[in-house]
Design an enzyme around this catalytic site. Structure first.
Site, mmCIF file in Angstrom:
data_model
loop_
_atom_site.group_PDB
_atom_site.id
_atom_site.type_symbol
_atom_site.label_atom_id
_atom_site.label_comp_id
_atom_site.label_asym_id
_atom_site.label_seq_id
_atom_site.Cartn_x
_atom_site.Cartn_y
_atom_site.Cartn_z
ATOM 1 N N GLU A 172 0.951 -1.375 -0.191
ATOM 2 C CA GLU A 172 -0.033 -0.209 0.235
ATOM 3 C C GLU A 172 1.001 1.304 0.086
ATOM 4 O O GLU A 172 0.621 2.288 0.345
ATOM 5 C CB GLU A 172 -1.051 0.082 1.180
ATOM 6 C CG GLU A 172 -0.390 -0.294 2.406
ATOM 7 C CD GLU A 172 -1.455 -0.109 3.638
ATOM 8 O OE1 GLU A 172 -2.131 0.988 3.727
ATOM 9 O OE2 GLU A 172 -1.568 -1.137 4.357
ATOM 10 N N CYS B 186 -3.433 -3.401 4.343
ATOM 11 C CA CYS B 186 -2.495 -4.295 5.173
ATOM 12 C C CYS B 186 -3.031 -6.003 4.654
ATOM 13 O O CYS B 186 -2.153 -6.917 5.143
ATOM 14 C CB CYS B 186 -2.401 -4.184 6.415
ATOM 15 S SG CYS B 186 -1.862 -2.589 6.937
ATOM 16 N N HIS C 7 -2.514 -9.491 12.560
ATOM 17 C CA HIS C 7 -1.781 -8.202 11.741
ATOM 18 C C HIS C 7 -1.509 -7.438 13.028
ATOM 19 O O HIS C 7 -2.056 -7.219 13.826
ATOM 20 C CB HIS C 7 -2.986 -7.521 10.890
ATOM 21 C CG HIS C 7 -2.556 -6.071 10.534
ATOM 22 N ND1 HIS C 7 -1.431 -5.944 9.934
ATOM 23 C CD2 HIS C 7 -3.044 -4.914 10.915
ATOM 24 C CE1 HIS C 7 -1.042 -4.662 9.585
ATOM 25 N NE2 HIS C 7 -2.190 -3.958 10.235
HETATM 26 N N1 CAA Z 1 1.950 4.176 30.419
HETATM 27 C C1 CAA Z 1 1.297 3.058 30.055
HETATM 28 N N2 CAA Z 1 0.188 3.143 29.298
HETATM 29 C C2 CAA Z 1 -0.247 4.524 28.703
HETATM 30 C C3 CAA Z 1 0.372 5.486 29.183
HETATM 31 C C4 CAA Z 1 1.465 5.741 30.024
HETATM 32 N N3 CAA Z 1 1.945 6.582 30.430
HETATM 33 N N4 CAA Z 1 -0.261 6.594 28.428
HETATM 34 C C5 CAA Z 1 -1.214 6.163 27.714
HETATM 35 N N5 CAA Z 1 -1.181 4.784 27.893
HETATM 36 C C6 CAA Z 1 -2.143 3.613 27.086
HETATM 37 C C7 CAA Z 1 -3.330 3.998 27.125
HETATM 38 O O1 CAA Z 1 -4.326 3.860 28.309
HETATM 39 C C8 CAA Z 1 -3.898 3.396 25.989
HETATM 40 O O2 CAA Z 1 -4.085 2.068 26.275
HETATM 41 P P1 CAA Z 1 -5.433 1.378 25.859
HETATM 42 O O3 CAA Z 1 -5.795 1.288 24.582
HETATM 43 O O4 CAA Z 1 -5.538 -0.155 26.567
HETATM 44 O O5 CAA Z 1 -6.483 2.161 26.818
HETATM 45 C C9 CAA Z 1 -2.599 3.511 25.019
HETATM 46 O O6 CAA Z 1 -1.372 3.601 25.843
HETATM 47 C C10 CAA Z 1 -2.505 4.201 23.885
HETATM 48 O O7 CAA Z 1 -3.036 5.454 24.393
HETATM 49 P P2 CAA Z 1 -4.155 6.330 23.864
HETATM 50 O O8 CAA Z 1 -4.928 5.546 23.429
HETATM 51 O O9 CAA Z 1 -4.142 7.662 24.298
HETATM 52 O O10 CAA Z 1 -3.221 6.724 22.294
HETATM 53 P P3 CAA Z 1 -3.657 7.837 21.304
HETATM 54 O O11 CAA Z 1 -4.753 7.763 21.111
HETATM 55 O O12 CAA Z 1 -2.462 8.938 20.968
HETATM 56 O O13 CAA Z 1 -3.104 6.698 19.817
HETATM 57 C C11 CAA Z 1 -4.008 4.966 18.295
HETATM 58 C C12 CAA Z 1 -3.638 5.521 19.532
HETATM 59 C C13 CAA Z 1 -5.349 5.691 17.836
HETATM 60 C C14 CAA Z 1 -4.187 3.577 18.126
HETATM 61 C C15 CAA Z 1 -2.651 5.476 17.427
HETATM 62 O O14 CAA Z 1 -1.494 4.774 17.613
HETATM 63 C C16 CAA Z 1 -2.970 5.442 15.858
HETATM 64 O O15 CAA Z 1 -3.932 6.454 15.282
HETATM 65 N N6 CAA Z 1 -2.406 4.500 15.342
HETATM 66 C C17 CAA Z 1 -2.534 4.370 13.737
HETATM 67 C C18 CAA Z 1 -3.856 3.555 13.449
HETATM 68 C C19 CAA Z 1 -3.644 2.218 13.733
HETATM 69 O O16 CAA Z 1 -2.613 1.498 14.008
HETATM 70 N N7 CAA Z 1 -5.014 1.472 14.004
HETATM 71 C C20 CAA Z 1 -5.136 0.041 14.411
HETATM 72 C C21 CAA Z 1 -6.104 -0.754 13.554
HETATM 73 S S1 CAA Z 1 -6.137 -0.293 11.776
HETATM 74 C C22 CAA Z 1 -4.968 -1.448 11.261
HETATM 75 O O17 CAA Z 1 -4.742 -2.370 11.906
HETATM 76 C C23 CAA Z 1 -4.219 -1.371 10.007
HETATM 77 C C24 CAA Z 1 -3.045 -0.331 10.144
HETATM 78 O O18 CAA Z 1 -2.012 -1.119 10.025
HETATM 79 C C25 CAA Z 1 -2.846 0.909 10.118
#
Ligand code: CAA
Length: 389
Positions: free
Chosen positions: A80, A112, A234
């Site tokens: 991709e 993916c 994945h």
């Molecule tokens: N210590 C320990 N844990 C902590 C922490 C700390 N100090 N601060 C935050 N965390 C934890 C949070 O509690 C959270 O855990 P949970 O999900 O278990 O609640 C985790 O860390 C992540 O924190 P946030 O939810 O606040 O993170 P975020 O919103 O900033 O980002 C995300 C998370 C949205 C997944 C981001 O990484 C993202 O957008 N990623 C790209 C999209 C993606 O990968 N999606 C996955 C499904 S789609 C797919 O699989 C296709 C692909 O390849 C993209």
């Protein structure tokens, strides 16, 4: 029917990485958000003279040491991170690897998921002509906007799989479970270099697709959750797989302890934590991580695979490890490659992030940087020039 599946598997990643602690310091974020929260430690950054083509050729090159490359009837390239709207990236790889002129080449895209589609189609082709081999390569560079939640989940990598009859590593079962739904969780319009993502929504759709494709798989296959020893998911980031696997265990009302459930995926996460997301390649690099890091003999063990491609298409499929599979792995090569990588600072990360992108046909010579076997040496007259080092 002859068994068909993975005869050899080899992967490649760049020689540079950014430690997510460095990113966290720069962003004034707690490093545990990355190390614990999303379960990632490092992300691979491609040198300017590397892209999906060079990574793909590097991943596939080791497969031809003991295999007649002339028997490869088809090369399927899953990505991709396309470099051209028309020409398949696989055609460049075909030249770099000196494949037969009668080998067919095609590129596949569905986020993916596409490598799984390629593997299934390859199995069907080999079942029709068991004397042939099909080369499946997945190669991707995961890239998000700076200072967005996705940034810490970047990475890069390529994986090459040789699909054959009577495979020496994994026999793939014919029954699968599929799920497709038109959603906008993650996408990249043609005019963008970076993906757009609705992060939280994407994780929800991933879990929904897992349940749906598992249900479909359960109707098609006689296998149940307890028949599987290990699972590969994945891997956008390793915590996603942990959440997904606990979810699948719950859906199946499994009475296994959480520790046992987590252990069913643990081995598959190790390389991804060090490389980051490699999109289409991630599931199969996860499988490589599992079989190269489990010291127990997994011969005969049933492995469950969940493939997810945003947008979205998902598939659950299964396979069994073949006796003696350990003798056909590139474990030492892979682990030395990961150990030999160079850590970069934040400034260098920003330099690598801004890849050369001439739009008017001007010539850009690209300095030699990668330690891989193949490199992108220039972009000139709108053409990418690849050479072996
Ligand atoms: N210590 C320990 N844990 C902590 C922490 C700390 N100090 N601060 C935050 N965390 C934890 C949070 O509690 C959270 O855990 P949970 O999900 O278990 O609640 C985790 O860390 C992540 O924190 P946030 O939810 O606040 O993170 P975020 O919103 O900033 O980002 C995300 C998370 C949205 C997944 C981001 O990484 C993202 O957008 N990623 C790209 C999209 C993606 O990968 N999606 C996955 C499904 S789609 C797919 O699989 C296709 C692909 O390849 C993209």
């Amino acid at each position: 029917m002859l068994p068909v599946g993975i005869d050899q598997i080899s992967f490649y990643t760049s020689n540079y990485y950014l430690d997510l602690r460095t990113l966290a310091t720069e962003q004034q974020t707690d490093p545990d958000k990355y190390y614990v929260g999303i379960g990632q430690e490092k992300m691979g950054m491609a040198a300017h003279d590397e892209d999906i083509v060079t990574m793909a050729a590097n991943a596939a090159a080791p497969l031809f040491k003991d295999t007649e490359s002339k028997k490869i009837s088809t090369l399927m390239f899953a990505t991709e991170t396309g470099i051209d709207q028309s020409k398949s990236a696989g055609v460049y790889v075909h030249r770099l690897l000196d494949l037969d002129e009668n080998c067919r080449v095609v590129e596949l895209k569905q986020a993916c998921y596409s490598a799984t589609a390629a593997v299934q189609m390859a199995c069907a082709l080999v079942a029709r002509q068991p004397e042939t081999s099909v080369l499946v390569i997945a190669s991707d560079i995961a890239k998000y906007e700076l200072d967005t939640p996705g940034e810490a989940t970047q990475g890069c990598g390529a994986v090459a799989l040789l699909i054959k009859a009577n495979p020496r590593i994994l026999t793939i079962d014919p029954h699968v479970g599929n799920y497709t739904e038109d959603v906008m969780d993650f996408w990249r319009p043609n005019y963008r270099k970076t993906a757009l993502v609705d992060g939280k929504y994407s994780t929800k759709i991933y879990l929904k697709s897992l349940k749906k494709s598992w249900e479909h798989f359960s109707q098609a296959s006689s296998l149940s959750f307890s028949d599987f020893s290990y699972f590969c998911y994945h891997l956008p980031f390793s915590k996603m797989a942990q959440k997904a696997h606990r979810h699948l265990a719950k859906v199946n009302k499994s009475e296994l302890e959480t520790e046992v459930i987590d252990n069913q995926i643990q081995g598959s996460l190790l390389y991804n934590k060090l490389m980051g997301n490699s999109y289409a390649a991630a599931l199969f690099i996860g499988f490589t991580s599992l079989i190269e890091n489990k010291s127990e003999d997994l011969c005969g063990k049933k492995i469950g695979f969940f493939s997810y491609g945003s947008g979205c298409v998902a598939e659950f499929f299964s396979g069994s490890l073949v006796e003696g599979y350990q003798q056909h792995l590139f474990t030492q090569k892979h682990q030395s490659m990961l150990d030999a990588r160079e850590e970069i600072n934040y400034q260098r990360y920003l330099e690598l992030y801004n890849t050369p992108d001439p739009k008017n046909g001007e010539t850009v010579e690209i300095a030699e940087d990668t330690t891989g076997l193949f490199r992108l040496s220039a972009i000139a007259n709108h053409k990418r020039e690849y050479i072996a080092r």
